[in-house]
Design an enzyme around this catalytic site. Sequence first.
Site, PDB file in Angstrom:
ATOM      1  N   ARG A  21     -20.187 -46.480  60.721  1.00 19.30           N
ATOM      2  CA  ARG A  21     -20.974 -46.557  59.488  1.00 19.30           C
ATOM      3  C   ARG A  21     -21.513 -45.212  59.039  1.00 19.30           C
ATOM      4  O   ARG A  21     -21.587 -44.925  57.843  1.00 19.30           O
ATOM      5  CB  ARG A  21     -22.134 -47.550  59.725  1.00 19.30           C
ATOM      6  CG  ARG A  21     -23.223 -47.531  58.681  1.00 19.30           C
ATOM      7  CD  ARG A  21     -24.401 -48.388  59.131  1.00 19.30           C
ATOM      8  NE  ARG A  21     -24.908 -47.991  60.435  1.00 19.30           N
ATOM      9  CZ  ARG A  21     -25.741 -46.970  60.634  1.00 19.30           C
ATOM     10  NH1 ARG A  21     -26.144 -46.212  59.608  1.00 19.30           N
ATOM     11  NH2 ARG A  21     -26.163 -46.673  61.851  1.00 19.30           N
ATOM     12  N   GLU A  58     -43.808 -46.006  70.649  1.00 22.68           N
ATOM     13  CA  GLU A  58     -42.905 -46.897  69.918  1.00 22.68           C
ATOM     14  C   GLU A  58     -43.039 -48.326  70.430  1.00 22.68           C
ATOM     15  O   GLU A  58     -43.095 -49.284  69.643  1.00 22.68           O
ATOM     16  CB  GLU A  58     -41.453 -46.435  70.052  1.00 22.68           C
ATOM     17  CG  GLU A  58     -40.506 -47.315  69.252  1.00 22.68           C
ATOM     18  CD  GLU A  58     -39.044 -47.124  69.618  1.00 22.68           C
ATOM     19  OE1 GLU A  58     -38.197 -47.102  68.701  1.00 22.68           O
ATOM     20  OE2 GLU A  58     -38.744 -47.017  70.837  1.00 22.68           O
ATOM     21  N   TRP A  80     -38.556 -42.677  64.035  1.00 21.32           N
ATOM     22  CA  TRP A  80     -38.110 -43.579  62.964  1.00 21.32           C
ATOM     23  C   TRP A  80     -38.184 -42.923  61.585  1.00 21.32           C
ATOM     24  O   TRP A  80     -37.941 -43.582  60.569  1.00 21.32           O
ATOM     25  CB  TRP A  80     -38.945 -44.859  62.976  1.00 21.32           C
ATOM     26  CG  TRP A  80     -38.528 -45.856  64.019  1.00 21.32           C
ATOM     27  CD1 TRP A  80     -38.934 -45.922  65.319  1.00 21.32           C
ATOM     28  CD2 TRP A  80     -37.622 -46.943  63.837  1.00 21.32           C
ATOM     29  NE1 TRP A  80     -38.337 -46.981  65.952  1.00 21.32           N
ATOM     30  CE2 TRP A  80     -37.532 -47.628  65.079  1.00 21.32           C
ATOM     31  CE3 TRP A  80     -36.878 -47.416  62.753  1.00 21.32           C
ATOM     32  CZ2 TRP A  80     -36.727 -48.756  65.260  1.00 21.32           C
ATOM     33  CZ3 TRP A  80     -36.079 -48.543  62.925  1.00 21.32           C
ATOM     34  CH2 TRP A  80     -36.003 -49.196  64.161  1.00 21.32           C
ATOM     35  N   TYR A 144     -38.277 -54.756  64.457  1.00 10.92           N
ATOM     36  CA  TYR A 144     -38.663 -55.362  65.731  1.00 10.92           C
ATOM     37  C   TYR A 144     -40.055 -55.991  65.747  1.00 10.92           C
ATOM     38  O   TYR A 144     -40.220 -57.140  66.170  1.00 10.92           O
ATOM     39  CB  TYR A 144     -38.582 -54.315  66.851  1.00 10.92           C
ATOM     40  CG  TYR A 144     -37.196 -53.767  67.062  1.00 10.92           C
ATOM     41  CD1 TYR A 144     -36.258 -54.461  67.837  1.00 10.92           C
ATOM     42  CD2 TYR A 144     -36.808 -52.552  66.497  1.00 10.92           C
ATOM     43  CE1 TYR A 144     -34.985 -53.961  68.033  1.00 10.92           C
ATOM     44  CE2 TYR A 144     -35.533 -52.051  66.686  1.00 10.92           C
ATOM     45  CZ  TYR A 144     -34.617 -52.751  67.457  1.00 10.92           C
ATOM     46  OH  TYR A 144     -33.358 -52.265  67.641  1.00 10.92           O
ATOM     47  N   ARG A 176     -35.432 -71.242  81.894  1.00  7.31           N
ATOM     48  CA  ARG A 176     -34.290 -70.400  81.501  1.00  7.31           C
ATOM     49  C   ARG A 176     -34.328 -70.087  80.001  1.00  7.31           C
ATOM     50  O   ARG A 176     -33.331 -69.638  79.440  1.00  7.31           O
ATOM     51  CB  ARG A 176     -32.987 -71.097  81.883  1.00  7.31           C
ATOM     52  CG  ARG A 176     -32.814 -71.292  83.383  1.00  7.31           C
ATOM     53  CD  ARG A 176     -31.472 -71.921  83.735  1.00  7.31           C
ATOM     54  NE  ARG A 176     -31.381 -73.309  83.305  1.00  7.31           N
ATOM     55  CZ  ARG A 176     -31.726 -74.376  84.052  1.00  7.31           C
ATOM     56  NH1 ARG A 176     -32.200 -74.186  85.275  1.00  7.31           N
ATOM     57  NH2 ARG A 176     -31.593 -75.600  83.584  1.00  7.31           N
ATOM     58  N   ARG A 177     -35.478 -70.332  79.403  1.00 10.30           N
ATOM     59  CA  ARG A 177     -35.637 -70.132  77.957  1.00 10.30           C
ATOM     60  C   ARG A 177     -36.673 -69.059  77.635  1.00 10.30           C
ATOM     61  O   ARG A 177     -37.203 -69.017  76.520  1.00 10.30           O
ATOM     62  CB  ARG A 177     -36.045 -71.449  77.295  1.00 10.30           C
ATOM     63  CG  ARG A 177     -35.060 -72.581  77.561  1.00 10.30           C
ATOM     64  CD  ARG A 177     -35.556 -73.898  76.993  1.00 10.30           C
ATOM     65  NE  ARG A 177     -34.635 -74.992  77.297  1.00 10.30           N
ATOM     66  CZ  ARG A 177     -34.826 -76.263  76.948  1.00 10.30           C
ATOM     67  NH1 ARG A 177     -35.930 -76.596  76.279  1.00 10.30           N
ATOM     68  NH2 ARG A 177     -33.944 -77.188  77.273  1.00 10.30           N
ATOM     69  N   CYS A 196     -30.740 -52.931  67.324  1.00 12.20           N
ATOM     70  CA  CYS A 196     -29.715 -52.570  68.308  1.00 12.20           C
ATOM     71  C   CYS A 196     -29.987 -53.311  69.615  1.00 12.20           C
ATOM     72  O   CYS A 196     -29.082 -53.884  70.202  1.00 12.20           O
ATOM     73  CB  CYS A 196     -29.708 -51.065  68.549  1.00 12.20           C
ATOM     74  SG  CYS A 196     -29.174 -50.107  67.117  1.00 12.20           S
ATOM     75  N   ARG A 216     -26.568 -54.724  71.257  1.00  9.14           N
ATOM     76  CA  ARG A 216     -25.301 -54.836  70.527  1.00  9.14           C
ATOM     77  C   ARG A 216     -24.633 -53.485  70.337  1.00  9.14           C
ATOM     78  O   ARG A 216     -23.412 -53.381  70.243  1.00  9.14           O
ATOM     79  CB  ARG A 216     -25.517 -55.492  69.168  1.00  9.14           C
ATOM     80  CG  ARG A 216     -26.331 -54.630  68.215  1.00  9.14           C
ATOM     81  CD  ARG A 216     -26.306 -55.108  66.779  1.00  9.14           C
ATOM     82  NE  ARG A 216     -27.126 -54.234  65.955  1.00  9.14           N
ATOM     83  CZ  ARG A 216     -26.698 -53.118  65.365  1.00  9.14           C
ATOM     84  NH1 ARG A 216     -25.436 -52.745  65.502  1.00  9.14           N
ATOM     85  NH2 ARG A 216     -27.506 -52.380  64.642  1.00  9.14           N
ATOM     86  N   ASP A 219     -26.309 -45.870  71.271  1.00 12.13           N
ATOM     87  CA  ASP A 219     -26.067 -44.429  71.171  1.00 12.13           C
ATOM     88  C   ASP A 219     -26.451 -43.850  72.534  1.00 12.13           C
ATOM     89  O   ASP A 219     -27.623 -43.628  72.820  1.00 12.13           O
ATOM     90  CB  ASP A 219     -26.923 -43.865  70.040  1.00 12.13           C
ATOM     91  CG  ASP A 219     -26.958 -42.344  69.972  1.00 12.13           C
ATOM     92  OD1 ASP A 219     -26.372 -41.676  70.854  1.00 12.13           O
ATOM     93  OD2 ASP A 219     -27.603 -41.820  69.046  1.00 12.13           O
ATOM     94  N   HIS A 257     -21.518 -46.234  72.926  1.00  7.37           N
ATOM     95  CA  HIS A 257     -20.742 -45.136  72.360  1.00  7.37           C
ATOM     96  C   HIS A 257     -21.445 -43.780  72.464  1.00  7.37           C
ATOM     97  O   HIS A 257     -22.664 -43.701  72.620  1.00  7.37           O
ATOM     98  CB  HIS A 257     -20.415 -45.411  70.884  1.00  7.37           C
ATOM     99  CG  HIS A 257     -21.621 -45.767  70.074  1.00  7.37           C
ATOM    100  ND1 HIS A 257     -22.038 -47.078  69.890  1.00  7.37           N
ATOM    101  CD2 HIS A 257     -22.531 -45.005  69.406  1.00  7.37           C
ATOM    102  CE1 HIS A 257     -23.124 -47.088  69.152  1.00  7.37           C
ATOM    103  NE2 HIS A 257     -23.439 -45.849  68.839  1.00  7.37           N
TER     104      HIS A 257
END
Length: 313
Positions: A21, A58, A80, A144, A176-177, A196, A216, A219, A257
């Site tokens: 992007r 942050e 940010w 967030y 488990r929740r 992210c 997801r 960097d 990445h």
Amino acid sequence: MQQYLDLLNKILTEGTDKGDRTGVGTRSLFGYQMRFNLQDGFPLLTTKRVPFRLVKTELLWFIHGDTNIRYLLEHNNHIWDEWAFKNWVNSSDYQGPDMTDFGIRATKDEAFNDTYQAQKNQFCERILNDDSFAARYGELGDVYGKQWRHWQTRDGGEIDQLAQLIDQLKHTPNSRRVILSAWNPEDVPNMALPPCHTLSQYYVVDGKLSCQLYQRSGDVFLGVPFNIASYALLTHLLAREVGLEVGEFVHTFGDVHIYNNHFEQVKEQLVRTPGELPTLRIESERSLFELESGDIHIDDYHPAPAIKAPVAV
């Protein structure tokens, strides 16, 4: 932190070159996991300095449910800035020099970089000193903090996920929740940057709290060291809040990445030898929601020097 260096090396040697992007380009892998035993020390990278002050302010910003960069700027935290500044220079109210593709141009043209920095400094000063400007251009949308503390429901109410999570850990620790989600599909278009680190799950066994994060997109050179430290810190703070010890932090990735303009910095870091991990110290009786930056400390942190690299926006 050898796990982190192994990830860097694996991406460099086995990754696939892809467009992205930002226009910078990346080398990436899909699907990877690291595990950190938080009993062995606090996982703050030692092969380059990671400014823990930025990590903790942050995280407190998220915990407070804040989505405006003014709080960050008040704590000299600029991580940010780029996304808020981009919204400003792309608005009809902006009358300064052309900042088109500023994120890329600022890394290639020294003269442009000076102009860019001057404009961004003016922007930050105005956020700090002009309430109406801050309210309009300091906002990053439903990022967030909004999702963690003020998730909007279809009937017009809201869910405080973080408060619910603490209640679950206190009363149903075997559930488990016990999940904290930042990915709200309806709100993604209203975010300066879609999350992210999208979802974390918490697990209690033998009196210890562990956290697994699904990220997801990572960097690896710039962002991931912050993400590791941030969720390790969150795990410590949650464990402290509910009277548990810390267990593991498990870091699971989708697209992980290295940006093409970070390759030389990565190579420099890979020749460095990891040192002993520091320790976390919290000096306060305050609850999680009342903690301040000055309550949270890192001891015995002796990293290698920082390695600078441009942020892709």
